[in-house]
Each structure stands twice: as C-alpha cells, then as structure tokens.
Design an enzyme around this catalytic site. Sequence first.
Site, PDB file in Angstrom:
ATOM      1  N   CYS A   1       0.830  -1.209   0.000  1.00 48.22           N
ATOM      2  CA  CYS A   1       0.000   0.000   0.000  1.00 48.22           C
ATOM      3  C   CYS A   1       0.865   1.259   0.000  1.00 48.22           C
ATOM      4  O   CYS A   1       0.338   2.373   0.067  1.00 48.22           O
ATOM      5  CB  CYS A   1      -0.955   0.007   1.191  1.00 48.22           C
ATOM      6  SG  CYS A   1      -0.123  -0.028   2.802  1.00 48.22           S
TER       7      CYS A   1
ATOM      8  N   GLU B   1      -1.894   1.227  -4.776  1.00 48.12           N
ATOM      9  CA  GLU B   1      -1.540  -0.126  -4.333  1.00 48.12           C
ATOM     10  C   GLU B   1      -0.681  -0.778  -5.420  1.00 48.12           C
ATOM     11  O   GLU B   1      -0.931  -0.586  -6.613  1.00 48.12           O
ATOM     12  CB  GLU B   1      -2.807  -0.945  -4.111  1.00 48.12           C
ATOM     13  CG  GLU B   1      -2.625  -2.182  -3.273  1.00 48.12           C
ATOM     14  CD  GLU B   1      -2.964  -1.963  -1.811  1.00 48.12           C
ATOM     15  OE1 GLU B   1      -2.950  -2.940  -1.054  1.00 48.12           O
ATOM     16  OE2 GLU B   1      -3.242  -0.806  -1.435  1.00 48.12           O
TER      17      GLU B   1
END
Length: 364
Positions: free
Chosen positions: A320, A354
């Site tokens: 992330c 991401e």
Amino acid sequence: MQPGQVFPAQYAQLLAEKAQQVGQLFSSFSMPPAQIFPSPAEHYRCRAEFRVWHDGDDLYHIMFDPETKTRHRIDYFPVAIKTIADFMPRLINALKRRPLLRNRLYQIDYLSGLNGELLVSLIYKKPVPAEWADEVRHLKAELTTDHPLDFIGRARKQKILVDRDFITEQLQVDNRQLSYQQVENSFSQPNATVNQQMLGWACNIARQLQGDLLELYCGNGNFSLALAPYFRQVVATELSKVSIKSAELNIKQNQIDNVQVLAMSAEDVSAALAQGNALKHIDLNGLALNTILVDPPRAGLDPATVQLVSRFDDILYISCNPATLADNLQTLTQTHEVRQFAFFDQFPYTHHMESGVWLRRKTD
C-alpha cells in the site's frame, strides 16, 4: 480538489499520470511493464467515515480538507458505493426527527460491500442512553432496504449492537464466489472492485507455482481463501484477534480445508523459521514452503522479515506504499528478479497507489 469530489471524464488521464509518477520510484530496477488495474470512476469506496455537524435544527455530514483543514458539507458522496451514497441523505433526514439519536452525535461510519449489506455506526461524545436501542430499532424499520441493514451505537468504552457488528461480502474471483465476514472497526479492503482484480492477479500467478504457501499479515483471509486452490497447504499468520476469528469463520463458510491461521507476528515467524522451529503446532518438515505472500502495513517489511522473505523461491508482495516497496526491493532484487509488476488503483483521485510484485529467485 475538495473532499468527496469525483471526475469520471478525467479519470483515465489522472490514473495514467499517477501510474507514471509512481513508476518513477522503480526506475532503477529491472522491472517489466506495470499492469494497471483501474477502479470504477465513481461509487467505489466501501468504507466511509464522517464527522457530524450540528447547526440549529440542521444536521449534516462533514469532511475536512487534509491540507487546509477547511470544513466541507457533504450532502451526497459519489466516492462511496451507491449503497452508502444513496443511504446517507435518508439517514440524515431521519435522524433530524429523532432527538434521542441526534443529540451529541459526533460521527457516522459506514461499511458496505458489493452485495448491498450495510452497517452504520453512530458514534457519540457522551454515553449512549438505555433507550437508544429501542429508538434505533424504530429507525431501522423506517429505513428498510432490500439488503440487511444494521446499526451500532458507540461512545467511549461503550458499544451497543442492534443485531450484528459485521457484513458478509461476496467477491467473484476466478469464477468462484467467496464469502468474507468483515467486522466493523477492523481492516478490510476499501475498494471491493479493485480488490477482486487484485485477487485475480494473484491467482493468475499462483497457477504457475506449486508446493505450499506462507502468508504474513493475512487479515480476515482475503488472499488466503482466493489462493487456497493453487497450493497444497496455506499457512497464514495474523496478530489481530478479531481478524483471526473472521478468517477462521471465512475458511469454514467457504468450505476450505487446506488453510490454517496462526496468531503470530511477522517477527515471530522470522525467528521461528531462522531457528528451524515449528510454527506453533505445525511441523515444518511436512511442508514445502517455497512461496510467500506479504501484504504489510505502510511501513513495509522490517529488515528481519526481508531476510525471511528472501529465503523463498517465489515472493508475492502486495504494497500500500510504493516508497517502502521500492526500499525493500533494494534488498530483494539482489537474490530475486521481478517477473510481474502491477498497480491497483484502490484510491482514485489521490496520490495513493496499491502495488503488486511477483519475484522469483535468480537461477544464475
């Protein structure tokens, strides 16, 4: 850009620009071209949290600009999936007529999924009175929807359930329907559509692998359940008790018999494997743990876990935070080469992206 705005006509261009900017973090590595998995341009977020502003008889959701701290009134939120976005004005109008429920209401949190279930947490600055539960049951009856609707009342050291504190999400992955319990106030992927694409990407890689899988930071089993058909055994680790309980329930509900969840930190796993010890009750001699999947927090992998990960033939790294992924790749690419690279746009119209990387041990 004000909070809650979407620009569908510009989305493709904005995503391409973001992917190019993020890709520059990896320019020093030998990387294949990144696959880019887009989000819906609107109505994509399955979790939303709002402060509540009281202005005389009026009551409305607000968000603060993260840079200027300016307060913005939110009457409709096209960022949220339609289940949430369409319900928000209905809830506010109903709360205005119910003094017991609106008095000292500080925040409203929404959790939903692709199947339409909705869980709403009403958060107060003062203790919730005993009459609250009956009043919110009347509210629930008034706001009947086509799918399950539940409310939670929260205040400091207080949590009142009307019925459930979770939703059950249904995801389509590799022509399979997977069921996931997602509990209020615990982690779940915010963009379910992109999550399905992320799971599909991982499954396409897993088809090319063999043996057993070790997964760190497994949460409620998001990846564990999707990848189970492609490995003989899956050993997944997690620290959160709530997430472990959900993962075990999800394994049972999906009738999966080759996934085990252990309450262990990544550091404990590293230490156990470095010393050749068993993982809790699991004898490592009976496993061919040649693939590892990590989905760490924003800080990335600590040095000990990087060393652990580098011992595996194949690494699936979901990140992330591209910056910490790039930092970890400085070490991992000394022993492994990147076979696939992907961007998953979980957070449209933000700088967040991401990332996914498949690394395989070098043979020369």
